[in-house]
Design an enzyme around this catalytic site. Structure first.
Site: not given
Ligand code: UDP
Ligand code: MG
Length: 136
Positions: A12, A118, A115, A129, A52
């Site tokens: 990212k 992805h 974070n 994807e 997303y």
């Molecule tokens: N995210 C965020 N706030 C939250 C939860 C998620 O900004 O409270 C963002 C974060 O970058 C995350 C992405 O949204 O990686 C997608 O969320 P998901 O729950 O799918 O997490 P991931 O699969 O990336 O662990």
């Molecule tokens: Mg996810």
């Protein structure tokens, strides 16, 4: 029994901006992942919104899409046995604060939104994807 899988990984903007691309790729290689396709791109916000879409009702959706399109990203197809789960393990928890030692997000993640990586969350989504970024 062999169960070679492919999954989609994205480095990212926060990580690309800090020049962590090579370090993160090394972590994948050290875990036995083969990087079979990769490209560095910057996407439009509208593309991030499509990618997303599953999160469109979430309060963080707009910021998330703005963020993913805010700078260059590295999109990769990575491959190994049980790659989807193995990648989720190597990434660590969504919130770097909760991520286990040895994970990418523990090592490099800044916050729940920045974070660093992805990863597809299921075999079906991995196919979707991978097609999203690499279908020609
Ligand atoms: N995210 C965020 N706030 C939250 C939860 C998620 O900004 O409270 C963002 C974060 O970058 C995350 C992405 O949204 O990686 C997608 O969320 P998901 O729950 O799918 O997490 P991931 O699969 O990336 O662990
Ligand atoms: Mg996810």
């Amino acid at each position: 029994m062999s169960n070679l899988e492919q999954t989609l990984s994205i480095i990212k903007p926060d990580a690309v901006e800090r020049n962590l691309e090579n370090e993160i790729k090394e972590m994948f290689k050290n875990k036995g992942f083969n990087i079979v396709k990769e490209k560095k791109i910057q996407i439009e916000k509208a593309e991030a919104e499509k990618f997303y879409k599953v999160h469109e009702t979430k309060p963080f959706y707009n910021d998330l899409c703005a963020y993913l399109s805010s700078g260059p990203i590295v999109v990769m197809v990575i491959e190994k046995e049980n790659a989807v789960l193995a990648n989720r393990d190597l990434m660590g928890a969504t919130n770097p604060k909760d991520a286990a030692d040895g994970t990418i997000r523990k090592k490099y993640g800044i916050s729940i939104d920045k974070n660093s990586v992805h990863g597809s969350d299921s075999i079906d989504n991995a196919k979707i994807e991978i097609d999203f970024f690499f279908k020609d």
